[in-house]
Design a protein around this motif. Structure first.
Motif, PDB file in Angstrom:
ATOM      1  N   GLY A 127      50.999 -79.458 -54.285  1.00 26.06           N
ATOM      2  CA  GLY A 127      52.171 -80.126 -53.717  1.00 26.06           C
ATOM      3  C   GLY A 127      52.487 -81.445 -54.399  1.00 26.06           C
ATOM      4  N   THR A 128      51.631 -81.871 -55.335  1.00 26.22           N
ATOM      5  CA  THR A 128      51.856 -83.173 -55.991  1.00 26.22           C
ATOM      6  C   THR A 128      53.109 -83.142 -56.877  1.00 26.22           C
ATOM      7  OG1 THR A 128      49.500 -83.655 -55.922  1.00 26.22           O
ATOM      8  CG2 THR A 128      50.806 -84.945 -57.461  1.00 26.22           C
ATOM      9  N   SER A 129      53.358 -82.016 -57.544  1.00 31.24           N
ATOM     10  CA  SER A 129      54.557 -81.937 -58.403  1.00 31.24           C
ATOM     11  C   SER A 129      55.805 -82.285 -57.602  1.00 31.24           C
ATOM     12  CB  SER A 129      54.745 -80.516 -58.943  1.00 31.24           C
ATOM     13  OG  SER A 129      53.746 -80.218 -59.827  1.00 31.24           O
ATOM     14  N   GLU A 130      55.869 -81.738 -56.369  1.00 32.88           N
ATOM     15  CA  GLU A 130      57.053 -82.024 -55.534  1.00 32.88           C
ATOM     16  C   GLU A 130      57.110 -83.508 -55.195  1.00 32.88           C
ATOM     17  OE1 GLU A 130      56.403 -79.387 -52.244  1.00 32.88           O
ATOM     18  OE2 GLU A 130      57.088 -77.631 -53.386  1.00 32.88           O
ATOM     19  N   LYS A 131      55.957 -84.096 -54.927  1.00 31.29           N
ATOM     20  CA  LYS A 131      55.927 -85.525 -54.594  1.00 31.29           C
ATOM     21  C   LYS A 131      56.350 -86.376 -55.791  1.00 31.29           C
ATOM     22  CE  LYS A 131      52.394 -85.292 -51.029  1.00 31.29           C
ATOM     23  NZ  LYS A 131      51.004 -85.468 -50.684  1.00 31.29           N
ATOM     24  N   VAL A 132      55.900 -85.977 -56.977  1.00 35.35           N
ATOM     25  CA  VAL A 132      56.259 -86.731 -58.189  1.00 35.35           C
ATOM     26  C   VAL A 132      57.770 -86.638 -58.407  1.00 35.35           C
ATOM     27  CG1 VAL A 132      56.040 -86.737 -60.724  1.00 35.35           C
ATOM     28  CG2 VAL A 132      54.001 -86.505 -59.294  1.00 35.35           C
ATOM     29  N   GLU A 133      58.311 -85.430 -58.232  1.00 28.34           N
ATOM     30  CA  GLU A 133      59.759 -85.244 -58.418  1.00 28.34           C
ATOM     31  C   GLU A 133      60.541 -86.127 -57.437  1.00 28.34           C
ATOM     32  OE1 GLU A 133      61.109 -81.227 -57.921  1.00 28.34           O
ATOM     33  OE2 GLU A 133      63.046 -81.684 -58.862  1.00 28.34           O
ATOM     34  N   LYS A 134      60.085 -86.123 -56.189  1.00 27.48           N
ATOM     35  CA  LYS A 134      60.761 -86.899 -55.151  1.00 27.48           C
ATOM     36  C   LYS A 134      60.710 -88.399 -55.486  1.00 27.48           C
ATOM     37  CE  LYS A 134      60.739 -87.192 -50.112  1.00 27.48           C
ATOM     38  NZ  LYS A 134      59.822 -88.172 -49.565  1.00 27.48           N
ATOM     39  N   ALA A 135      59.524 -88.864 -55.914  1.00 25.02           N
ATOM     40  CA  ALA A 135      59.369 -90.296 -56.222  1.00 25.02           C
ATOM     41  C   ALA A 135      60.284 -90.689 -57.386  1.00 25.02           C
ATOM     42  CB  ALA A 135      57.915 -90.597 -56.572  1.00 25.02           C
ATOM     43  N   ILE A 136      60.381 -89.811 -58.385  1.00 25.64           N
ATOM     44  CA  ILE A 136      61.243 -90.122 -59.539  1.00 25.64           C
ATOM     45  C   ILE A 136      62.701 -90.169 -59.098  1.00 25.64           C
ATOM     46  CG2 ILE A 136      62.103 -89.241 -61.751  1.00 25.64           C
ATOM     47  CD1 ILE A 136      59.275 -88.183 -62.301  1.00 25.64           C
TER      48      ILE A 136
END
Ligand code: NAD
Length: 449
Positions: A127-136
């Motif tokens: 689920g980290t990829s989604e979090k990274v996308e959201k943060a960007i």
């Protein structure tokens, strides 16, 4: 290709250097100013066999650069790797503050018309990829109606499987490359980037982001399970009088089991296995799954780190006060200077709390230990100096140079011909012939005195 690697530790420096080696133009970014200064002036910051040579060559040829500025580092780069720490947080989960912090900073630096691929190489929970996308996205958008950022970048999960000690070989000739992404554009570019590394036919395995994230945790947890399983078999061998070396050979010749990772010892350490097993266990719990095996793997490992202590205490009639121990090996494994979670450190703490003193030797890791525990122990010039006037030798890391030492010299230097071997380096029959009392893991003690 122009590549940026953010985070220039064990993984980042090896990744950056190896990509430069295949002709890419690589900039490594790190917030540690002194590290960047050292690397920029041609000094290597970690011990990793084979790395220094290619690091110097690529820096000289102008393909490897270092900076503390993320903005400068990502200029003109199409591919940005994140090789940032993911240490345990207070609950044992992977702390994503470094990864998400850099993701947020990247969001402020991206431009809509300059497509970039942001690749997570750190070991991170599903689920980290989604979090990274959201943060960007959150930091890229200047206002609520600021649209079109989704096309400015893609996120990829590309876990790293290199092993410290053989990291360059592992990176240059990986068993497999795992690429987790739903973007065809990213797949194509990464296929080109990794092409030179898989020419012998090892696969690039494409999958979704979540599966790639879980693959890394599953790999490390499986290997840690194999180690703890063998350590339990070794414990049982000691109770029933069997020999773990024989059992290991007996099962390892079965292809389904395999020969590797079957060696018992005083537990696994390092920057990966302990935290990754723990993080998988915690993140499973958050997904309402009780991953029972992993709890046992961790418990066995903690106990195993001090498996030699009762044997040592028994020999000295439970009194270690004033006893001097020589310790061979401090690194968590050979061919590295990494001491994170090293079993040797648990052994040192236990011995000192019993009133003993320790003189240690390690070919590469002594400086790192000095930084961490200073003069809590003494440091020897070489493996034999450590033995002088010591009551016993303890082996904690299986460095090659410890394997065939001068046993006569060892006997003459030690007060007692006494060895507690946490890595089963020596043949028990040889120890018997050389006149040592020798205790190891999962094998009968021999008394050659
Ligand atoms: P490390 O601690 O050696 O290096 C991390 C680097 O990131 C440090 O140099 C640190 O200064 C830098 N850093 C921290 N915050 C930063 C920021 N905001 N901007 C730029 N740089 C920053 O860690 P490592 O061992 O290289 O591990 C990195 C990741 O790779 C972890 O998730 C780890 O689990 C994973 N991994 C490690 C190994 C290994 O053998 N060490 C193998 C595979 C995967």
């Amino acid at each position: 290709m122009k590549i940026t690697v953010v985070g220039t530790g064990y993984v980042g420096l090896v990744t950056g250097t190896c990509f430069a080696e295949t002709g890419n133009d690589v900039t490594c970014v790190d917030i540690d100013k002194s590290k960047v200064e050292k690397l920029s002036s041609g000094q290597i910051t970690i011990y990793e066999p084979g790395l220094e040579k290619i690091f110097i060559r690529n820096e000289k040829e102008g393909r490897l650069h270092f900076t503390t500025s993320l903005a400068d580092g990502i200029k003109d780069a199409k591919i940005i790797f994140l090789a940032l720490p993911t240490p345990p947080d207070g609950d044992g989960n992977a702390d994503l503050k470094y990864v998400l912090g850099v993701a947020k900073d990247l969001g402020g630096l991206l431009k809509k018309d300059e497509y970039k691929i942001i690749i997570d190489k750190s070991t991170v929970p599903v689920g980290t990829s989604e979090k990274v996308e959201k943060a960007i996205l959150e930091s890229a958008r200047k206002s609520a109606d600021d649209e079109g950022w989704e096309d400015a970048f893609d996120i990829v999960s590309n876990p790293e499987f290199l092993r410290e000690g053989v990291a360059v070989d592992d990176f240059m000739k990986p068993d497999r490359v795992v690429i987790g992404t739903s973007s065809e554009k990213a797949k194509k570019l990464l296929g080109e980037l990794y092409g030179p590394f898989v020419r012998q036919g090892n696969p690039i395995i494409y999958m979704d982001e979540k599966s790639a994230e879980l693959t890394k945790y599953a790999a490390n947890s499986f290997l840690a399970t194999k180690i703890s399983f063998m350590n339990e078999i070794a414990q049982l061998c000691e109770k029933v009088g069997a020999d773990v070396d024989m059992v290991r050979r007996g099962i390892g010749s079965d292809d389904r089991i395999g020969k590797r990772f079957l060696f018992p010892g005083i537990g696994y350490g390092g920057s990966c296995f302990p935290k990754d097993v723990q993080a998988l266990s915690r993140s499973s719990r958050e997904s309402n799954y009780d991953f029972k095996i992993l709890e046992a793997v961790m418990q066995v490992n903690e106990k195993q780190k001090l498996h030699l202590l009762p044997k040592i205490k028994a020999w000295f009639k439970e009194d270690l006060k004033g006893k001097k121990f020589a310790l061979w090996g401090l690194a968590f494994k050979p061919n590295t200077d990494d001491i994170r979670e090293a079993p040797a450190l648990s052994m040192i703490n236990a011995l000192i709390s019993e009133g003993a003193t320790v003189t240690a030797f390690d070919p590469e890791a002594m400086n790192n230990v000095k930084k961490e525990i200073g003069d809590k122990i003494n440091y020897a010039e070489n493996q034999y100096d450590a033995l002088e006037d010591a009551h016993a030798l303890i082996v904690a890391t299986e460095w090659s140079e410890f394997r065939t030492p001068d046993f006569n010299k060892m006997r003459s230097l030690l007060i007692n011909p006494l060895i507690f071997d946490g890595r089963n380096l020596f043949d028990t029959a040889v120890m018997q012939d050389c006149g040592f009392h020798y205790e190891s893991i999962g094998r009968k003690a021999v008394n050659g005195q």
